[in-house]
Design a protein around this motif. Sequence first.
Motif, PDB file in Angstrom:
ATOM      1  N   GLY A  50       0.780  -1.226   0.000  1.00  0.00           N
ATOM      2  CA  GLY A  50       0.000   0.000   0.000  1.00  0.00           C
ATOM      3  C   GLY A  50       0.812   1.277   0.000  1.00  0.00           C
ATOM      4  O   GLY A  50       0.255   2.368   0.111  1.00  0.00           O
ATOM      5  N   ARG A  69       2.127  -5.662  -2.221  1.00  0.00           N
ATOM      6  CA  ARG A  69       0.700  -5.685  -2.522  1.00  0.00           C
ATOM      7  C   ARG A  69       0.109  -4.273  -2.432  1.00  0.00           C
ATOM      8  O   ARG A  69       0.275  -3.574  -1.443  1.00  0.00           O
ATOM      9  CB  ARG A  69      -0.034  -6.611  -1.571  1.00  0.00           C
ATOM     10  CG  ARG A  69      -1.485  -6.748  -1.922  1.00  0.00           C
ATOM     11  CD  ARG A  69      -2.193  -7.710  -0.991  1.00  0.00           C
ATOM     12  NE  ARG A  69      -3.475  -7.987  -1.532  1.00  0.00           N
ATOM     13  CZ  ARG A  69      -3.873  -9.169  -1.977  1.00  0.00           C
ATOM     14  NH1 ARG A  69      -3.059 -10.188  -1.905  1.00  0.00           N
ATOM     15  NH2 ARG A  69      -5.064  -9.339  -2.467  1.00  0.00           N
ATOM     16  N   GLU A  70      -0.560  -3.879  -3.521  1.00  0.00           N
ATOM     17  CA  GLU A  70      -1.234  -2.588  -3.656  1.00  0.00           C
ATOM     18  C   GLU A  70      -0.294  -1.389  -3.555  1.00  0.00           C
ATOM     19  O   GLU A  70      -0.736  -0.265  -3.325  1.00  0.00           O
ATOM     20  CB  GLU A  70      -2.384  -2.467  -2.654  1.00  0.00           C
ATOM     21  CG  GLU A  70      -3.472  -3.492  -2.910  1.00  0.00           C
ATOM     22  CD  GLU A  70      -4.648  -3.371  -1.953  1.00  0.00           C
ATOM     23  OE1 GLU A  70      -4.768  -2.343  -1.251  1.00  0.00           O
ATOM     24  OE2 GLU A  70      -5.449  -4.311  -1.914  1.00  0.00           O
ATOM     25  N   ASP A  72       1.780   1.542  -5.084  1.00  0.00           N
ATOM     26  CA  ASP A  72       1.638   2.324  -6.312  1.00  0.00           C
ATOM     27  C   ASP A  72       3.029   2.726  -6.781  1.00  0.00           C
ATOM     28  O   ASP A  72       3.656   3.616  -6.220  1.00  0.00           O
ATOM     29  CB  ASP A  72       0.781   3.553  -6.053  1.00  0.00           C
ATOM     30  CG  ASP A  72       0.430   4.308  -7.324  1.00  0.00           C
ATOM     31  OD1 ASP A  72       1.090   4.064  -8.372  1.00  0.00           O
ATOM     32  OD2 ASP A  72      -0.492   5.132  -7.277  1.00  0.00           O
TER      33      ASP A  72
END
Length: 94
Positions: A50, A69-70, A72
């Motif tokens: 994240g 994970r996630e 950007d």
Amino acid sequence: MNAKEIKNVLALHIKWLSKEPTGARADLSGAYLRGADLCLADLGDANLSGAYLRGADLSGANLRGAYLREADLRGADLSGANLSGTTGYTPIDK
């Protein structure tokens, strides 16, 4: 997260990787790191889930085994970065 805080997290992470008792695994989950200079940083096995890393310089960084994970990573410079064994990373072309 400012540059001083990032530097401290990275220093503790290096100690953790070296199994020093004063070290701590880098947990940058959810951190706002837009445009951060992480060139050549050792973030092996770090938690970057994240994290907002748009435009960050991760060139030559070690991300081996990092949890992404996630995260950007749009526009981030990953040239020469080691992404082997990372989990949760899905390249986005937007």
